[in-house]
Scaffold this motif. Structure first.
Motif, PDB file in Angstrom:
ATOM      1  N   ASP A 119      40.822  31.917  44.243  1.00 50.69           N
ATOM      2  CA  ASP A 119      40.355  30.671  44.857  1.00 50.69           C
ATOM      3  C   ASP A 119      41.252  29.530  44.368  1.00 50.69           C
ATOM      4  O   ASP A 119      41.162  29.131  43.202  1.00 50.69           O
ATOM      5  CB  ASP A 119      38.899  30.451  44.418  1.00 50.69           C
ATOM      6  N   ILE A 120      42.108  29.048  45.253  1.00 50.53           N
ATOM      7  CA  ILE A 120      43.070  28.010  44.859  1.00 50.53           C
ATOM      8  C   ILE A 120      42.497  26.647  45.234  1.00 50.53           C
ATOM      9  O   ILE A 120      42.249  26.369  46.413  1.00 50.53           O
ATOM     10  CB  ILE A 120      44.430  28.246  45.565  1.00 50.53           C
ATOM     11  N   GLY A 121      42.239  25.822  44.235  1.00 47.95           N
ATOM     12  CA  GLY A 121      41.682  24.503  44.499  1.00 47.95           C
ATOM     13  C   GLY A 121      42.654  23.412  44.075  1.00 47.95           C
ATOM     14  O   GLY A 121      43.725  23.700  43.526  1.00 47.95           O
ATOM     15  N   GLY A 122      42.268  22.168  44.319  1.00 43.05           N
ATOM     16  CA  GLY A 122      43.107  21.037  43.945  1.00 43.05           C
ATOM     17  C   GLY A 122      43.247  20.910  42.432  1.00 43.05           C
ATOM     18  O   GLY A 122      44.241  20.377  41.933  1.00 43.05           O
ATOM     19  N   SER A 123      42.266  21.388  41.652  1.00 42.25           N
ATOM     20  CA  SER A 123      42.358  21.249  40.197  1.00 42.25           C
ATOM     21  C   SER A 123      42.456  22.570  39.443  1.00 42.25           C
ATOM     22  O   SER A 123      42.995  22.594  38.341  1.00 42.25           O
ATOM     23  CB  SER A 123      41.151  20.496  39.623  1.00 42.25           C
ATOM     24  N   GLY A 124      41.890  23.651  39.990  1.00 46.33           N
ATOM     25  CA  GLY A 124      41.929  24.917  39.260  1.00 46.33           C
ATOM     26  C   GLY A 124      42.156  26.095  40.194  1.00 46.33           C
ATOM     27  O   GLY A 124      41.855  26.030  41.389  1.00 46.33           O
ATOM     28  N   ILE A 125      42.705  27.173  39.629  1.00 50.61           N
ATOM     29  CA  ILE A 125      42.883  28.431  40.380  1.00 50.61           C
ATOM     30  C   ILE A 125      42.056  29.481  39.654  1.00 50.61           C
ATOM     31  O   ILE A 125      42.212  29.675  38.450  1.00 50.61           O
ATOM     32  CB  ILE A 125      44.367  28.847  40.436  1.00 50.61           C
ATOM     33  N   LYS A 126      41.122  30.086  40.401  1.00 43.48           N
ATOM     34  CA  LYS A 126      40.210  31.037  39.771  1.00 43.48           C
ATOM     35  C   LYS A 126      40.429  32.424  40.348  1.00 43.48           C
ATOM     36  O   LYS A 126      40.763  32.550  41.528  1.00 43.48           O
ATOM     37  CB  LYS A 126      38.758  30.620  40.056  1.00 43.48           C
ATOM     38  N   GLY A 127      40.213  33.432  39.547  1.00 42.60           N
ATOM     39  CA  GLY A 127      40.368  34.799  40.022  1.00 42.60           C
ATOM     40  C   GLY A 127      39.300  35.701  39.450  1.00 42.60           C
ATOM     41  O   GLY A 127      38.820  35.479  38.334  1.00 42.60           O
ATOM     42  N   ALA A 128      38.887  36.698  40.218  1.00 45.53           N
ATOM     43  CA  ALA A 128      37.998  37.760  39.730  1.00 45.53           C
ATOM     44  C   ALA A 128      38.070  38.911  40.729  1.00 45.53           C
ATOM     45  O   ALA A 128      38.332  38.686  41.915  1.00 45.53           O
ATOM     46  CB  ALA A 128      36.548  37.284  39.602  1.00 45.53           C
ATOM     47  N   VAL A 129      37.835  40.111  40.229  1.00 39.95           N
ATOM     48  CA  VAL A 129      37.730  41.251  41.142  1.00 39.95           C
ATOM     49  C   VAL A 129      36.319  41.232  41.721  1.00 39.95           C
ATOM     50  O   VAL A 129      35.339  41.049  40.997  1.00 39.95           O
ATOM     51  CB  VAL A 129      38.025  42.582  40.411  1.00 39.95           C
ATOM     52  N   VAL A 130      36.239  41.367  43.062  1.00 41.15           N
ATOM     53  CA  VAL A 130      34.964  41.239  43.768  1.00 41.15           C
ATOM     54  C   VAL A 130      34.680  42.522  44.531  1.00 41.15           C
ATOM     55  O   VAL A 130      35.585  43.082  45.158  1.00 41.15           O
ATOM     56  CB  VAL A 130      35.054  40.064  44.782  1.00 41.15           C
ATOM     57  N   ASP A 131      33.447  42.992  44.485  1.00 38.05           N
ATOM     58  CA  ASP A 131      33.013  44.045  45.403  1.00 38.05           C
ATOM     59  C   ASP A 131      32.699  43.327  46.719  1.00 38.05           C
ATOM     60  O   ASP A 131      31.679  42.646  46.825  1.00 38.05           O
ATOM     61  CB  ASP A 131      31.774  44.752  44.836  1.00 38.05           C
ATOM     62  N   ALA A 132      33.591  43.469  47.696  1.00 37.64           N
ATOM     63  CA  ALA A 132      33.486  42.648  48.915  1.00 37.64           C
ATOM     64  C   ALA A 132      32.283  43.036  49.770  1.00 37.64           C
ATOM     65  O   ALA A 132      31.895  42.281  50.656  1.00 37.64           O
ATOM     66  CB  ALA A 132      34.772  42.741  49.735  1.00 37.64           C
ATOM     67  N   GLU A 133      31.692  44.205  49.529  1.00 30.65           N
ATOM     68  CA  GLU A 133      30.511  44.568  50.325  1.00 30.65           C
ATOM     69  C   GLU A 133      29.207  44.032  49.741  1.00 30.65           C
ATOM     70  O   GLU A 133      28.282  43.718  50.480  1.00 30.65           O
ATOM     71  CB  GLU A 133      30.402  46.089  50.486  1.00 30.65           C
ATOM     72  N   SER A 134      29.155  43.917  48.410  1.00 26.48           N
ATOM     73  CA  SER A 134      27.909  43.419  47.799  1.00 26.48           C
ATOM     74  C   SER A 134      28.042  41.972  47.354  1.00 26.48           C
ATOM     75  O   SER A 134      27.054  41.320  47.042  1.00 26.48           O
ATOM     76  CB  SER A 134      27.550  44.272  46.575  1.00 26.48           C
ATOM     77  N   GLY A 135      29.271  41.458  47.302  1.00 23.97           N
ATOM     78  CA  GLY A 135      29.496  40.093  46.832  1.00 23.97           C
ATOM     79  C   GLY A 135      29.439  39.969  45.315  1.00 23.97           C
ATOM     80  O   GLY A 135      29.487  38.869  44.787  1.00 23.97           O
ATOM     81  N   GLU A 136      29.374  41.112  44.629  1.00 21.86           N
ATOM     82  CA  GLU A 136      29.291  41.022  43.160  1.00 21.86           C
ATOM     83  C   GLU A 136      30.653  40.939  42.506  1.00 21.86           C
ATOM     84  O   GLU A 136      31.610  41.555  42.971  1.00 21.86           O
ATOM     85  CB  GLU A 136      28.562  42.255  42.612  1.00 21.86           C
ATOM     86  N   LEU A 137      30.704  40.186  41.410  1.00 28.22           N
ATOM     87  CA  LEU A 137      31.934  40.110  40.621  1.00 28.22           C
ATOM     88  C   LEU A 137      32.014  41.348  39.742  1.00 28.22           C
ATOM     89  O   LEU A 137      31.055  41.689  39.057  1.00 28.22           O
ATOM     90  CB  LEU A 137      31.895  38.851  39.741  1.00 28.22           C
ATOM     91  N   LYS A 138      33.181  42.013  39.765  1.00 22.13           N
ATOM     92  CA  LYS A 138      33.341  43.226  38.970  1.00 22.13           C
ATOM     93  C   LYS A 138      34.012  42.939  37.633  1.00 22.13           C
ATOM     94  O   LYS A 138      34.123  43.829  36.789  1.00 22.13           O
ATOM     95  CB  LYS A 138      34.195  44.254  39.740  1.00 22.13           C
ATOM     96  N   THR A 139      34.554  41.724  37.498  1.00 21.16           N
ATOM     97  CA  THR A 139      35.198  41.342  36.227  1.00 21.16           C
ATOM     98  C   THR A 139      34.733  39.934  35.895  1.00 21.16           C
ATOM     99  O   THR A 139      34.128  39.258  36.728  1.00 21.16           O
ATOM    100  CB  THR A 139      36.735  41.261  36.379  1.00 21.16           C
ATOM    101  N   LYS A 140      35.089  39.489  34.688  1.00 24.61           N
ATOM    102  CA  LYS A 140      34.865  38.078  34.347  1.00 24.61           C
ATOM    103  C   LYS A 140      35.784  37.226  35.212  1.00 24.61           C
ATOM    104  O   LYS A 140      36.864  37.661  35.599  1.00 24.61           O
ATOM    105  CB  LYS A 140      35.224  37.852  32.880  1.00 24.61           C
ATOM    106  N   ARG A 141      35.352  36.022  35.485  1.00 21.52           N
ATOM    107  CA  ARG A 141      36.190  35.108  36.253  1.00 21.52           C
ATOM    108  C   ARG A 141      37.218  34.464  35.317  1.00 21.52           C
ATOM    109  O   ARG A 141      36.901  34.125  34.193  1.00 21.52           O
ATOM    110  CB  ARG A 141      35.283  34.021  36.842  1.00 21.52           C
ATOM    111  N   GLN A 142      38.448  34.352  35.784  1.00 22.70           N
ATOM    112  CA  GLN A 142      39.450  33.627  34.985  1.00 22.70           C
ATOM    113  C   GLN A 142      39.847  32.366  35.731  1.00 22.70           C
ATOM    114  O   GLN A 142      39.890  32.359  36.960  1.00 22.70           O
ATOM    115  CB  GLN A 142      40.696  34.484  34.815  1.00 22.70           C
ATOM    116  N   ARG A 143      40.143  31.306  34.978  1.00 28.02           N
ATOM    117  CA  ARG A 143      40.535  30.045  35.616  1.00 28.02           C
ATOM    118  C   ARG A 143      41.748  29.480  34.915  1.00 28.02           C
ATOM    119  O   ARG A 143      41.804  29.447  33.693  1.00 28.02           O
ATOM    120  CB  ARG A 143      39.397  29.034  35.494  1.00 28.02           C
ATOM    121  N   ILE A 144      42.740  29.054  35.714  1.00 27.99           N
ATOM    122  CA  ILE A 144      43.864  28.324  35.129  1.00 27.99           C
ATOM    123  C   ILE A 144      44.023  27.023  35.913  1.00 27.99           C
ATOM    124  O   ILE A 144      43.671  26.968  37.093  1.00 27.99           O
ATOM    125  CB  ILE A 144      45.189  29.143  35.151  1.00 27.99           C
ATOM    126  N   PRO A 145      44.514  25.946  35.257  1.00 27.77           N
ATOM    127  CA  PRO A 145      44.645  24.687  35.993  1.00 27.77           C
ATOM    128  C   PRO A 145      45.688  24.818  37.111  1.00 27.77           C
ATOM    129  O   PRO A 145      46.678  25.531  36.952  1.00 27.77           O
ATOM    130  CB  PRO A 145      45.126  23.687  34.932  1.00 27.77           C
TER     131      PRO A 145
END
Ligand code: BGC
Length: 261
Positions: free
Chosen positions: A7-33
């Protein structure tokens, strides 16, 4: 299917592995500016860094805070102007080696909310507005997305609305919650007059503090807070990538109906 959501935003870029069918996050979310200046080269470097930090080799679903048509970035309100005309899909695929999909950030958040969150099973006209660095919008009619609506940029009292009513304006101008709430009220009323939605969904990081500003907003339509909070963009980005893989380009922006049970 597991997909890396970015997810690329104006202030931060976030990433996580997602189960796209259930919407669940499979990993911790990481964020970098988000790098400043947020040039294509710098942002691609940050995306590659995130992909590497997950040791990811599969498909990725990205979001970007701009109008995106067929992977091409068409506007640049809160990112470096040199993005305009850039084929972001090709850029990210070349840099990471992962097949990529890319859609507008608010559209992605809206898709996730419509399937798993506050917009679930909501018919009629649903408008999600994300309050962050800018104001993003995602407009649904009976669950179908009208992509790239850019309703943060309507002109109100001679100003680009997001320059006065985004969450960043509250911080920049050190507004009280009430002062900002009244600006939001002006904004929501103008939008309601133009679109008469059946439901507003309010998202963005600040929606965590909705009790501080929602009481200043007086509109006819019910207004609910996004349920997936800061994860909505990541999850919706992954869902769009999944829809693209399953149903081709036409499905990418219309995943809600793929999830109907
Ligand atoms: C951009 C939109 C984006 C929104 C939220 C606006 O400035 O023009 O494309 O969805 O910010 O990030």
């Amino acid at each position: 299917m597991d997909i890396l959501g970015i997810d690329i935003g104006g202030s931060g870029i976030k990433g996580a592995v997602v189960d796209a069918e259930s919407g669940e996050l499979k990993t911790k979310r990481q964020r970098i500016p988000t790098p400043d200046p947020s040039t294509p080269r710098a942002v691609t470097g940050a995306v590659t860094h995130l992909v590497d930090s997950f040791s990811w080799v599969g498909p990725m679903g990205c979001t970007f805070p701009a109008v995106i048509r067929n992977g091409i970035v068409c506007t640049a309100a809160n990112v470096d102007d040199s993005w305009i005309g850039t084929d972001a899909t090709a850029l990210f695929e070349r840099a990471t080696g992962c097949p990529a999909s890319i859609i507008n950030d608010a559209d992605a958040a809206g898709i996730a909310e419509m399937v798993f969150g506050a917009g679930r099973d909501q018919p009629g006209v649903v408008l999600m507005l994300t309050l962050g660095t800018g104001i993003g919008s995602a407009l649904f009619v009976d669950g179908h997305l009208a992509p790239n609506t850019e309703l943060g940029h309507i002109e109100i009292d001679g100003h680009d609305a997001e320059s006065r009513a985004a969450s960043s304006a509250r911080k920049r101008e050190e507004l009280s919650w009430e002062q900002w709430g009244l600006r939001l009220n002006r904004y929501f009323q103008a939008i309601e007059f133009l679109l008469s939605p059946d439901l507003f969904i309010v998202g963005g990081g600040v929606s965590k503090k909705s009790e501080k500003f929602l009481r200043h907003i007086d509109v006819r339509a019910p207004m609910v807070v996004a349920q997936m909070r800061n994860h909505a963009g990541l999850i919706g980005g992954a869902m769009a990538a999944h829809a693209l893989i399953q149903g081709g380009a036409e499905a990418e922006l219309d995943p809600v109906h793929l999830f109907e049970r």
